[in-house]
Design a protein around this motif. Structure first.
Motif, PDB file in Angstrom:
ATOM      1  N   GLY B  66     100.449  49.365  25.534  1.00 64.23           N
ATOM      2  CA  GLY B  66     101.151  48.304  26.252  1.00 64.23           C
ATOM      3  C   GLY B  66     101.087  48.543  27.740  1.00 64.23           C
ATOM      4  N   PRO B  67     101.578  47.585  28.526  1.00 61.21           N
ATOM      5  CA  PRO B  67     101.555  47.753  29.975  1.00 61.21           C
ATOM      6  C   PRO B  67     102.618  48.747  30.449  1.00 61.21           C
ATOM      7  CG  PRO B  67     102.565  45.665  29.401  1.00 61.21           C
ATOM      8  CD  PRO B  67     102.115  46.284  28.119  1.00 61.21           C
ATOM      9  N   VAL B  68     102.445  49.260  31.674  1.00 59.59           N
ATOM     10  CA  VAL B  68     103.380  50.230  32.234  1.00 59.59           C
ATOM     11  C   VAL B  68     104.682  49.543  32.648  1.00 59.59           C
ATOM     12  CG1 VAL B  68     103.692  51.950  34.041  1.00 59.59           C
ATOM     13  CG2 VAL B  68     101.448  51.596  33.054  1.00 59.59           C
ATOM     14  N   THR B  69     104.585  48.312  33.142  1.00 59.48           N
ATOM     15  CA  THR B  69     105.783  47.549  33.475  1.00 59.48           C
ATOM     16  C   THR B  69     105.869  46.355  32.524  1.00 59.48           C
ATOM     17  OG1 THR B  69     104.538  46.233  35.046  1.00 59.48           O
ATOM     18  CG2 THR B  69     105.689  48.142  35.925  1.00 59.48           C
ATOM     19  N   GLN B  73     101.224  39.627  32.197  1.00 59.26           N
ATOM     20  CA  GLN B  73      99.832  39.753  32.624  1.00 59.26           C
ATOM     21  C   GLN B  73      99.220  41.045  32.134  1.00 59.26           C
ATOM     22  OE1 GLN B  73     101.842  38.259  35.313  1.00 59.26           O
ATOM     23  NE2 GLN B  73     100.389  37.246  36.672  1.00 59.26           N
ATOM     24  N   GLY B  74     100.005  42.119  32.217  1.00 58.46           N
ATOM     25  CA  GLY B  74      99.531  43.402  31.714  1.00 58.46           C
ATOM     26  C   GLY B  74      99.213  43.301  30.224  1.00 58.46           C
ATOM     27  N   VAL B  76      98.264  40.605  28.675  1.00 56.82           N
ATOM     28  CA  VAL B  76      97.048  39.803  28.515  1.00 56.82           C
ATOM     29  C   VAL B  76      95.804  40.681  28.707  1.00 56.82           C
ATOM     30  CG1 VAL B  76      95.694  37.927  29.515  1.00 56.82           C
ATOM     31  CG2 VAL B  76      98.124  37.624  29.118  1.00 56.82           C
ATOM     32  N   ASP B  77      95.836  41.534  29.741  1.00 56.12           N
ATOM     33  CA  ASP B  77      94.714  42.463  29.955  1.00 56.12           C
ATOM     34  C   ASP B  77      94.463  43.276  28.697  1.00 56.12           C
ATOM     35  OD1 ASP B  77      93.940  41.819  32.440  1.00 56.12           O
ATOM     36  OD2 ASP B  77      94.994  43.443  33.473  1.00 56.12           O
ATOM     37  N   ILE B  78      95.544  43.740  28.093  1.00 55.26           N
ATOM     38  CA  ILE B  78      95.410  44.585  26.907  1.00 55.26           C
ATOM     39  C   ILE B  78      94.905  43.775  25.715  1.00 55.26           C
ATOM     40  CG2 ILE B  78      96.799  45.838  25.211  1.00 55.26           C
ATOM     41  CD1 ILE B  78      98.287  46.907  27.814  1.00 55.26           C
ATOM     42  N   ASN B  80      92.985  41.199  25.865  1.00 60.97           N
ATOM     43  CA  ASN B  80      91.551  40.990  26.093  1.00 60.97           C
ATOM     44  C   ASN B  80      90.736  42.215  25.702  1.00 60.97           C
ATOM     45  OD1 ASN B  80      91.614  38.339  27.042  1.00 60.97           O
ATOM     46  ND2 ASN B  80      92.200  38.994  29.084  1.00 60.97           N
ATOM     47  N   SER B  81      91.251  43.398  26.049  1.00 61.26           N
ATOM     48  CA  SER B  81      90.499  44.606  25.702  1.00 61.26           C
ATOM     49  C   SER B  81      90.479  44.807  24.188  1.00 61.26           C
ATOM     50  CB  SER B  81      91.078  45.824  26.420  1.00 61.26           C
ATOM     51  OG  SER B  81      92.289  46.231  25.828  1.00 61.26           O
ATOM     52  N   ASN B  96     106.915  37.062  27.653  1.00 59.70           N
ATOM     53  CA  ASN B  96     107.380  35.673  27.690  1.00 59.70           C
ATOM     54  C   ASN B  96     106.503  34.856  26.761  1.00 59.70           C
ATOM     55  OD1 ASN B  96     105.226  34.253  29.237  1.00 59.70           O
ATOM     56  ND2 ASN B  96     105.841  35.709  30.811  1.00 59.70           N
ATOM     57  N   THR B  98     104.889  32.015  26.959  1.00 55.54           N
ATOM     58  CA  THR B  98     103.759  31.170  27.346  1.00 55.54           C
ATOM     59  C   THR B  98     102.536  31.929  27.835  1.00 55.54           C
ATOM     60  OG1 THR B  98     104.836  30.933  29.487  1.00 55.54           O
ATOM     61  CG2 THR B  98     105.120  29.150  27.915  1.00 55.54           C
ATOM     62  N   GLN B  99     102.716  32.907  28.704  1.00 50.23           N
ATOM     63  CA  GLN B  99     101.565  33.504  29.379  1.00 50.23           C
ATOM     64  C   GLN B  99     100.541  34.164  28.445  1.00 50.23           C
ATOM     65  OE1 GLN B  99     103.520  35.548  32.727  1.00 50.23           O
ATOM     66  NE2 GLN B  99     101.719  34.991  33.893  1.00 50.23           N
ATOM     67  N   PRO B 102      97.301  31.820  25.677  1.00 53.81           N
ATOM     68  CA  PRO B 102      95.858  31.523  25.668  1.00 53.81           C
ATOM     69  C   PRO B 102      95.014  32.704  25.192  1.00 53.81           C
ATOM     70  CG  PRO B 102      96.850  30.776  27.720  1.00 53.81           C
ATOM     71  CD  PRO B 102      97.899  31.561  26.986  1.00 53.81           C
TER      72      PRO B 102
END
Lengths: 338, 328
Positions: B66-69, B73-74, B76-78, B80-81, B96, B98-99, B102
């Protein structure tokens, strides 16, 4: 200008690093090379940082800093979303208005800095709080989302099936800014103000007016990034720009722009954007955690600033000392009577 | 070129074979990722603990990332990877709704199953959602705790995470509904936000107590918020006058439960929930779960799937009497 490490060498090094990274990732990381188009599509995930970085680079070239880029990106995107969702405006018209609002917010930063004589660091920190609060208040309990397929093209679309729209826009903007900085009087005055503000002043440059324009440019680019993010996520959030700032600064500095201003170019920043973006996405695909990539971003920021300062030909950098040493040797080596 | 085409054909033929042979599906090792809102938070660690235990039994190659914060967006990056690394199932509790949608839809298009748990994403962007506990039950548990200790005419302050946090808003909606229906004299005097940050929650808690001295109870349906509210009560010496309830893991609130600031605080068993997430991931990967269905998991019980939503359990209320049985 006499440089121990000329800018071209820095840019060339970055280009080599970028190519090495791409080759290494494509061969070593399964899943990174997903066809030509698939790999190019990775850029969609980090180019919003790049749009911010290019605008920010112009500010940093003047020796300033803009900490409000993330807040401007969020606020502009939220305003765009509200204009179209509640105001019923066409999304593209709303986007253009949001860009103008972004430029105005940046211009306000410039006013605070030049007219109220507040340090850029403090001025933009303060306005970032204000802009974020306004964005949070406007967005409310359920921030708008769902802007329709055509608008999604901006963040996710491709032209000719493989060329990401974001990448094409980024290349266009990078070329435009590069010409602006190197080929126009305005651009040269920007670098001059950063290199020596007093000299620029005595040379007849209207420094305050120039700075206001520069911050407006940064605000405009931040708003642009916010709109692209809104398209990419098909949603807006009052905190969506928060993550942009630090990575964008790192990209600018990695790109060879001196944090003290007056040195660096857009080509370097472009390479910095691509390197940092590809590195992060590649490492995530390789299975490294976000913790490692974030740590690495910090390390890259440190190393590039240190390298820049140590090798600098200004002041007491090792580069400058070395240059002086070489020059003094040369003088000694020359026989006095010739 | 020809040989590549042949290999691809063969591979796709094999894939489709695997698809129509569900009898052997359980044998197939699958890759499942669990994406928390951020790494390093104890409630999500508890999910991970249960997930790891279940993954071993289910022949799952498990990854917790997971993301650090707490940033969408973090995430989403994960996501994608994880798509690039061809995971079979992505399980996520979203920052959240919605973000990340996609990116998750992109994953689903490529045949990856998406199971959300804890905080849901947009329904189109996931195959199944595991709801911690039913929202009305959670709201009832929190209001009942207030009524029992601060009385039916309590003046209540709310300290939540962010104005648009999906799950907190769902709980608070349930709180208000239950409150007006059963305790009409109870009033909500203010609602503030601590952004899931311990320090911001503490200062928001102090603000509440100083600005509204007549507040007798704080409902803080967020891990950081409940701790912040309780710490504020302790700091201002209002123990016994202001009661705090909310939703937090037992490790974080243990001290305040023993101090008597928090008398009863509902949550659910996060470790067991992690086990359920992995079981649903396995079932989804094997295409064995329909949008409306029932299934049984050994050691956990029988669950109903209603319109792709699975409710995990009734609230588990932590009190001074039982909190030492739970460690997460």
């Amino acid at each position: 200008m006499n440089r121990f490490l000329p800018r071209h060498a820095w840019d060339r090094t970055l280009a080599i690093i970028l190519i090495a990274l791409l080759v290494a990732f494509c061969t070593l990381i399964p899943g990174f090379y997903a066809g030509f188009g698939g790999t190019l599509a990775i850029t969609d995930q980090f180019l919003p940082f790049g749009f911010v970085a290019i605008g920010l680079a112009v500010v940093i070239l003047t020796g300033g800093i803009d900490l409000s880029v993330g807040a401007i990106a969020s606020l502009s995107a939220v305003i765009m979303a509200i204009l179209t969702k509640s105001g019923g405006l066409d999304i593209w018209l709303a986007a253009v208005l949001a860009l103008i609002i972004g430029a105005i917010l940046g211009w306000l930063n410039g006013i605070v800095i030049t007219s109220l004589r507040v340090e850029p660091l403090i001025a933009t920190l303060a306005t970032s709080f204000i802009y974020t609060s306004v964005a949070t208040a406007l967005a409310g309990a359920s921030p708008p989302y769902g802007f329709g397929k055509p608008f999604g093209v901006l963040g996710n679309g491709t032209i000719a099936l493989v060329l990401p729209v974001q990448l094409l826009m980024f290349i266009g903007i990078a070329i435009g800014f590069s010409i602006l900085i190197t080929r126009t009087g305005f651009g040269r005055r920007i670098v001059m103000v950063g290199y020596n503000r007093d000299a620029a002043h005595y040379a007849g440059v209207a420094v305050p007016g120039l700075l206001r324009k520069v911050y407006a440019i940064s605000g405009f680019m931040a708003a642009f990034a916010g709109i692209v993010l809104a398209s990419y996520y098909d949603a807006v959030r009052p905190d969506m720009g928060n993550i942009l700032l630090l990575t964008a600064i790192t990209m600018v500095v990695l790109g060879g722009v001196s944090i003290f201003g007056g040195e660096g170019g857009i080509l370097g920043v472009t390479l910095g954007v691509l390197i940092l973006g590809v590195l992060r996405q590649g490492m995530l695909i390789a299975g490294f955690s976000d913790m490692v990539t974030t740590m690495l971003t910090g390390a890259i920021l440190l190393v590039s600033i240190a390298a820049k300062n140590l090798l600098s030909d200004r002041g007491f950098g090792y580069g400058a000392l070395l240059l002086r040493l070489i020059n003094s040797r040369k003088q000694e080596a020359t026989p006095p009577n010739t | 070129m020809k040989s590549i085409t042949k290999t691809l054909l063969l591979a796709s033929a094999l894939c489709s074979l695997a698809g129509i042979a569900p009898a052997h599906a359980q044998d197939k090792r699958i890759k499942v990722a669990m994406v928390p809102k951020l790494i390093g938070l104890s409630v999500f660690k508890a999910n991970e603990k249960g997930a790891i235990a279940a993954a071993k039994k289910l022949n799952i190659q498990f990854l917790y990332t997971g993301p650090v914060t707490a940033s969408a967006q973090g995430q989403v990056d994960i996501i994608n990877s994880l798509i690039a690394r061809r995971f079979n199932v992505i399980t996520i509790t979203s920052n959240n709704p919605t973000q990340p949608a996609p990116a998750l839809e992109r994953a689903m298009k490529q045949g990856i199953k998406v199971v959300s748990y804890d905080s849901d994403v947009a329904p189109d962007a996931r195959d199944f959602f595991i709801q911690n506990t039913s929202y009305p039950a959670m709201g009832k548990a929190m209001v009942d705790s207030v009524e029992q200790y601060a009385g039916p005419d309590a003046k209540v302050a709310i300290l939540s995470s962010t104005p648009d946090a999906a799950i907190q808003n769902a709980w608070l909606g349930a709180v208000k509904t239950y409150m007006t229906a059963h305790f009409p004299k109870m009033t909500i005097v203010t609602t503030q936000y601590g952004e899931s940050s311990p320090s911001k929650s503490l200062s928001a808690g102090l603000n509440i107590l100083q600005a509204y001295p007549d507040v007798t109870a704080i409902i803080a349906p967020d891990g950081a918020a409940e701790v912040g509210a309780a710490a504020a009560v302790k700091k201002l010496g209002r123990t016994g006058k202001v009661f705090v309830t909310g939703a937090s893991d037992p490790d974080s609130i243990r001290q305040y439960v023993k101090d008597g600031i928090i008398k009863a605080s509902p949550l659910w068993n996060e470790v067991k929930e992690g086990e359920l997430v992995m079981n649903v991931a396995r079932l989804a990967a094997d295409n064995k779960l329909k949008p409306n269905d029932t299934f049984t998991v050994k050691g956990l019980g029988t669950y109903a799937v209603k319109n792709k939503v699975i409710v995990f359990s009734k609230p588990l209320v932590f009190t001074a009497a039982n909190i030492d049985q739970y460690h997460f």
